[in-house]
Write a protein that holds these residues in place. Structure first.
Motif, mmCIF file in Angstrom:
data_model
loop_
_atom_site.group_PDB
_atom_site.id
_atom_site.type_symbol
_atom_site.label_atom_id
_atom_site.label_comp_id
_atom_site.label_asym_id
_atom_site.label_seq_id
_atom_site.Cartn_x
_atom_site.Cartn_y
_atom_site.Cartn_z
ATOM 1 N N MET A 141 -11.328 4.617 1.038
ATOM 2 C CA MET A 141 -11.508 4.754 3.347
ATOM 3 C C MET A 141 -9.902 4.171 3.140
ATOM 4 N N VAL A 143 -6.343 2.980 5.243
ATOM 5 C CA VAL A 143 -5.913 2.856 6.190
ATOM 6 C C VAL A 143 -4.668 2.293 6.567
ATOM 7 N N ASN A 176 -2.527 2.210 11.798
ATOM 8 C CA ASN A 176 -3.796 2.819 11.864
ATOM 9 C C ASN A 176 -4.038 3.693 12.654
ATOM 10 N N THR A 178 -6.734 5.727 9.712
ATOM 11 C CA THR A 178 -7.628 5.799 9.091
ATOM 12 C C THR A 178 -8.578 6.548 8.727
ATOM 13 N N SER A 205 -0.006 1.397 2.699
ATOM 14 C CA SER A 205 -1.571 1.771 2.475
ATOM 15 C C SER A 205 -2.242 1.270 2.549
#
Length: 235
Positions: A141, A143, A176, A178, A205
């Motif tokens: 993941m 971000v 914002n 992801t 990030s």
């Protein structure tokens, strides 16, 4: 950061995730409250902080493996802790269909990343085994924390086909946004072109990696480090 709000329904995205090309992934906009990420950005370590591990070789030029996570702000540590907590794990399991996800309390290779002007990360497949936890790596993941990021700066995440002939998807690292994707020996990705951003701008990030005890038979291979195969297409 108790009760981190996730502004997406994972069930809504599950089919899109599973059917995505070149490998299972999804791009989620505004998954987190802006104010949460703004606080992380505000406290983000500067590029000259000596705690960064500095990588500069033909495969990568980046800052990562921040060695003083325990000394970062409460807001950064709270965000990282929340991303490893049961609500986020449940969200990711429903989104991806991967059950029994296990977070990495050591943040090996993950947590904070930063790329300065001229930096890059060549297209690669991730390491597949956590030597300390003895678990299979299954999920990433990412971000992104970059407000006012312009296309001409570069730094887009590229998802390549399994033959390494071309990128099938390009994802700009804007604030914002992801990206969640499954990690296998053929989930090739990177941002291989040197950043052309202003000297005062960096690509920031937060990266989280998730594991499981075992993986599907068709995905199994001996433990290996990050793979940097030679692309057959353009870079």
């Amino acid at each position: 950061m108790e009760g981190l709000e996730l502004r997406a329904d994972p069930g809504r995205w599950r089919q899109e995730y599973a059917s995505a090309s070149p490998f299972p992934h999804v791009v989620l906009e505004n998954l987190f409250p802006d104010e949460v990420l703004d606080r992380v950005v505000s406290d983000f370590p500067t590029p000259d902080d000596p705690a960064w591990s500095r990588f500069d070789n033909p495969h990568e030029k980046k800052l990562g493996n921040y060695r003083r996570l325990l000394d970062t702000s409460d807001r950064i540590r709270g965000f990282l802790t929340a991303l490893n907590a049961p609500p986020v794990l449940a969200f990711l399991e429903e989104l991806t269909g991967i059950e029994g996800l296990i977070p990495d309390p050591y943040f090996g290779g993950g947590a904070l990343h930063q790329i300065v002007r001229g930096g890059f990360l060549k297209v690669h497949a991730d390491f597949n085994w956590h030597p300390k936890l003895r678990l299979d790596r299954r999920l990433n993941m990412l971000v992104y924390l970059n407000r006012d990021w312009k296309t001409e700066y570069g730094g887009a995440l590229e998802l390549w086909d399994r033959e390494m002939t071309r990128p099938e998807k390009t994802i700009l690292p804007v604030f914002n946004r992801t990206v969640v994707f499954s990690t296998t020996d053929v989930s090739y990705h990177g941002h291989p072109h040197p950043l052309d951003c202003p000297e005062t701008t960096t690509r920031k990030s937060v990266s989280l990696y998730y594991y499981s005890n075992g993986r599907p038979a068709e995905e199994k291979s001996p433990p290996h480090d990050t793979l940097f195969p030679t692309p057959r297409g353009r870079i």
